[in-house]
Scaffold this active site. Structure first.
Site, PDB file in Angstrom:
ATOM      1  N   HIS A 140      -4.605  30.962   8.240  1.00 35.45           N
ATOM      2  CA  HIS A 140      -4.695  31.158   6.798  1.00 35.45           C
ATOM      3  C   HIS A 140      -6.150  31.303   6.364  1.00 35.45           C
ATOM      4  O   HIS A 140      -6.917  30.336   6.385  1.00 35.45           O
ATOM      5  CB  HIS A 140      -4.022  29.959   6.105  1.00 35.45           C
ATOM      6  CG  HIS A 140      -3.971  30.064   4.621  1.00 35.45           C
ATOM      7  ND1 HIS A 140      -3.966  28.976   3.795  1.00 35.45           N
ATOM      8  CD2 HIS A 140      -3.914  31.154   3.804  1.00 35.45           C
ATOM      9  CE1 HIS A 140      -3.910  29.384   2.538  1.00 35.45           C
ATOM     10  NE2 HIS A 140      -3.880  30.695   2.521  1.00 35.45           N
ATOM     11  N   GLU A 152      -7.553  27.906   7.774  1.00 34.41           N
ATOM     12  CA  GLU A 152      -6.603  26.802   7.960  1.00 34.41           C
ATOM     13  C   GLU A 152      -5.654  27.232   9.091  1.00 34.41           C
ATOM     14  O   GLU A 152      -4.988  28.262   8.978  1.00 34.41           O
ATOM     15  CB  GLU A 152      -5.840  26.627   6.635  1.00 34.41           C
ATOM     16  CG  GLU A 152      -5.107  25.340   6.486  1.00 34.41           C
ATOM     17  CD  GLU A 152      -4.408  25.238   5.111  1.00 34.41           C
ATOM     18  OE1 GLU A 152      -4.198  26.261   4.420  1.00 34.41           O
ATOM     19  OE2 GLU A 152      -4.063  24.106   4.741  1.00 34.41           O
ATOM     20  N   ASN A 190      -3.235  24.880  -0.234  1.00 37.18           N
ATOM     21  CA  ASN A 190      -2.492  25.180  -1.458  1.00 37.18           C
ATOM     22  C   ASN A 190      -1.700  24.000  -2.007  1.00 37.18           C
ATOM     23  O   ASN A 190      -1.328  23.991  -3.178  1.00 37.18           O
ATOM     24  CB  ASN A 190      -1.583  26.388  -1.236  1.00 37.18           C
ATOM     25  CG  ASN A 190      -2.408  27.655  -1.268  1.00 37.18           C
ATOM     26  OD1 ASN A 190      -3.267  27.806  -2.140  1.00 37.18           O
ATOM     27  ND2 ASN A 190      -2.191  28.535  -0.325  1.00 37.18           N
TER      28      ASN A 190
HETATM   29  N1  CAA Z   1     -15.679  40.487  -0.893  1.00 36.01           N
HETATM   30  C1  CAA Z   1     -16.785  40.343  -0.165  1.00 36.01           C
HETATM   31  N2  CAA Z   1     -17.891  39.701  -0.607  1.00 36.01           N
HETATM   32  C2  CAA Z   1     -17.864  39.211  -1.836  1.00 36.01           C
HETATM   33  C3  CAA Z   1     -16.731  39.323  -2.664  1.00 36.01           C
HETATM   34  C4  CAA Z   1     -15.615  40.009  -2.142  1.00 36.01           C
HETATM   35  N3  CAA Z   1     -14.474  40.158  -2.843  1.00 36.01           N
HETATM   36  N4  CAA Z   1     -16.983  38.705  -3.845  1.00 36.01           N
HETATM   37  C5  CAA Z   1     -18.239  38.227  -3.752  1.00 36.01           C
HETATM   38  N5  CAA Z   1     -18.764  38.513  -2.543  1.00 36.01           N
HETATM   39  C6  CAA Z   1     -20.075  38.132  -2.046  1.00 36.01           C
HETATM   40  C7  CAA Z   1     -21.181  38.781  -2.834  1.00 36.01           C
HETATM   41  O1  CAA Z   1     -21.529  40.030  -2.289  1.00 36.01           O
HETATM   42  C8  CAA Z   1     -22.315  37.785  -2.683  1.00 36.01           C
HETATM   43  O2  CAA Z   1     -22.971  37.988  -1.444  1.00 36.01           O
HETATM   44  P1  CAA Z   1     -24.543  37.638  -1.265  1.00 36.01           P
HETATM   45  O3  CAA Z   1     -24.785  36.291  -1.883  1.00 36.01           O
HETATM   46  O4  CAA Z   1     -24.739  37.637   0.195  1.00 36.01           O
HETATM   47  O5  CAA Z   1     -25.246  38.692  -1.981  1.00 36.01           O
HETATM   48  C9  CAA Z   1     -21.616  36.442  -2.601  1.00 36.01           C
HETATM   49  O6  CAA Z   1     -20.245  36.728  -2.236  1.00 36.01           O
HETATM   50  C10 CAA Z   1     -21.641  35.721  -3.923  1.00 36.01           C
HETATM   51  O7  CAA Z   1     -21.068  36.580  -4.886  1.00 36.01           O
HETATM   52  P2  CAA Z   1     -21.550  36.696  -6.407  1.00 36.01           P
HETATM   53  O8  CAA Z   1     -23.013  36.393  -6.470  1.00 36.01           O
HETATM   54  O9  CAA Z   1     -21.086  37.996  -6.931  1.00 36.01           O
HETATM   55  O10 CAA Z   1     -20.719  35.639  -7.194  1.00 36.01           O
HETATM   56  P3  CAA Z   1     -20.551  34.101  -6.949  1.00 36.01           P
HETATM   57  O11 CAA Z   1     -21.783  33.454  -6.467  1.00 36.01           O
HETATM   58  O12 CAA Z   1     -19.879  33.598  -8.172  1.00 36.01           O
HETATM   59  O13 CAA Z   1     -19.493  34.034  -5.757  1.00 36.01           O
HETATM   60  C11 CAA Z   1     -17.286  33.768  -5.048  1.00 36.01           C
HETATM   61  C12 CAA Z   1     -18.254  34.648  -5.809  1.00 36.01           C
HETATM   62  C13 CAA Z   1     -17.684  33.723  -3.571  1.00 36.01           C
HETATM   63  C14 CAA Z   1     -15.911  34.426  -5.180  1.00 36.01           C
HETATM   64  C15 CAA Z   1     -17.334  32.311  -5.656  1.00 36.01           C
HETATM   65  O14 CAA Z   1     -17.135  32.373  -7.028  1.00 36.01           O
HETATM   66  C16 CAA Z   1     -16.312  31.388  -5.055  1.00 36.01           C
HETATM   67  O15 CAA Z   1     -16.526  30.817  -3.991  1.00 36.01           O
HETATM   68  N6  CAA Z   1     -15.172  31.225  -5.750  1.00 36.01           N
HETATM   69  C17 CAA Z   1     -14.074  30.400  -5.283  1.00 36.01           C
HETATM   70  C18 CAA Z   1     -13.276  31.183  -4.286  1.00 36.01           C
HETATM   71  C19 CAA Z   1     -12.111  30.395  -3.774  1.00 36.01           C
HETATM   72  O16 CAA Z   1     -11.834  29.272  -4.158  1.00 36.01           O
HETATM   73  N7  CAA Z   1     -11.368  31.014  -2.828  1.00 36.01           N
HETATM   74  C20 CAA Z   1     -10.203  30.419  -2.268  1.00 36.01           C
HETATM   75  C21 CAA Z   1      -9.013  30.923  -3.013  1.00 36.01           C
HETATM   76  S1  CAA Z   1      -7.558  30.227  -2.381  1.00 36.01           S
HETATM   77  C22 CAA Z   1      -7.092  31.248  -1.176  1.00 36.01           C
HETATM   78  O17 CAA Z   1      -7.639  32.276  -0.916  1.00 36.01           O
HETATM   79  C23 CAA Z   1      -5.936  30.802  -0.391  1.00 36.01           C
HETATM   80  C24 CAA Z   1      -4.618  31.066  -0.919  1.00 36.01           C
HETATM   81  O18 CAA Z   1      -3.689  30.987  -0.132  1.00 36.01           O
HETATM   82  C25 CAA Z   1      -4.334  31.363  -2.301  1.00 36.01           C
END
Ligand code: CAA
Length: 285
Positions: A140, A152, A190
């Site tokens: 996951h 995970e 989750n």
């Molecule tokens: N794909 C690839 N890279 C991405 C991206 C994407 N969709 N979105 C952001 N990035 C990269 C950016 O390019 C940036 O890279 P650098 O620092 O190297 O330049 C880095 O991530 C940080 O991005 P931003 O500066 O644009 O924005 P941020 O600092 O707010 O980070 C984020 C964005 C990483 C999404 C951050 O907000 C975050 O960690 N959010 C929480 C995400 C989370 O909780 N994910 C788990 C969800 S649950 C799940 O997935 C499981 C499930 O089963 C539902």
């Protein structure tokens, strides 16, 4: 067993992210989806992600081309005949995943491992669709896959130690940190995350606060990188609802009752970023 050819079923936001990290780690990847349009969209997302790396000087243009060249697009599940390891990352619908696993079991070599990126469907139930339950496991990834460090790894009742060990080391090979979970609804990630998101939707539903205020509280008060409603939009509200339904069905405990407002948004097609509207509005690409 060594993994050389890695399959991904599903070219959506999780599938294309998984294909990207696998190809970046040096594996040959086959990325499959049901229609050419979906596979091309997935390849486009990978291209754009890698290009961001190039423009930030983290990746050379040659390396980007090499990663892309390692990904083969496929719309025929029979292309999975040559894989050593495959991850299914299709929509979070049980019947769909069952069909995919029955097909993979028929097509893939007998020694191949069949992993699922399911966020909440029991691994044992998926494994039971195949003749090789000891080779079925949960792998996951978190969204966005190229950024998030966690994988995970979920053991089903029948998952063998060899399958578990290989999945664990493959996660490390991808540059991720694995964590082990056992096969209960929602696993670890989750089981904890979704009730929090669901509660945030209840706060909106009950008028405790606006979406912006709810997210601000969690961002600035708890140091979360994004608020729970913005995160729900990123994950997809249909996926959030499907996971809450799985928790609700699996535990029969009213604390997992999906918020009616979440259901209403999904029914209206407000699925979050991917549909242009969820708790927030997004520009359609
Ligand atoms: N794909 C690839 N890279 C991405 C991206 C994407 N969709 N979105 C952001 N990035 C990269 C950016 O390019 C940036 O890279 P650098 O620092 O190297 O330049 C880095 O991530 C940080 O991005 P931003 O500066 O644009 O924005 P941020 O600092 O707010 O980070 C984020 C964005 C990483 C999404 C951050 O907000 C975050 O960690 N959010 C929480 C995400 C989370 O909780 N994910 C788990 C969800 S649950 C799940 O997935 C499981 C499930 O089963 C539902």
């Amino acid at each position: 067993m060594e993994v050389k050819v890695f399959g991904v079923v599903g070219a959506g936001q999780m599938g294309n992210g998984i294909a990207q990290v696998a190809a970046a780690s040096g594996l040959d990847v086959i990325m499959n989806d049901i229609a050419e349009e979906f596979v091309q969209k997935g390849l486009g997302a990978i291209d754009a992600n890698l290009e961001r790396g190039v423009s930030k000087g983290r990746l050379s243009a040659e390396d980007k081309s090499a990663v892309l060249a390692r990904i083969r697009a496929s719309t025929d599940i029979n292309d999975m005949a040559g894989v050593d390891f495959v991850v299914e990352a299709a929509t979070e619908r049980e019947e769909l995943k069952f069909t995919i696993f029955r097909n993979l079991d028929a097509v893939c070599p007998p020694e191949a491992i069949l992993a699922t990126n399911t966020s909440s469907i029991p691994i044992g139930r998926i494994a039971a669709q195949t003749g090789r339950p000891e080779k079925v496991i949960g792998m996951h990834f978190m969204n966005p896959v190229p950024v998030m460090k966690l994988v995970e790894v979920i053991r089903g009742l029948a998952t063998s130690d060899a399958t578990f060990d290989l999945t664990w080391s493959l996660s490390e090979h991808f540059g991720k940190t694995p964590a082990q979970a056992n096969d209960y609804p929602g696993f670890i990630a989750n089981r904890i995350l979704m009730p929090m998101i669901n509660e945030a939707v209840y706060c909106l539903y009950h008028g405790v606060g606006t979406a912006e205020d709810i997210d601000t509280v969690m961002k600035l008060g708890m140091n979360h990188p994004m608020g729970p409603l913005a995160l729900a939009d990123l994950i997809g509200l249909d996926t959030c609802l499907a996971i809450m339904e799985t928790l609700n069905d699996g535990f029969r405990d009213s604390k997992y009752r999906p918020c009616p407002l979440l259901r209403k948004y999904v029914e209206a097609g407000w699925l979050g970023r991917k549909s242009g509207r969820g708790f927030y509005r997004y520009d359609r690409k």
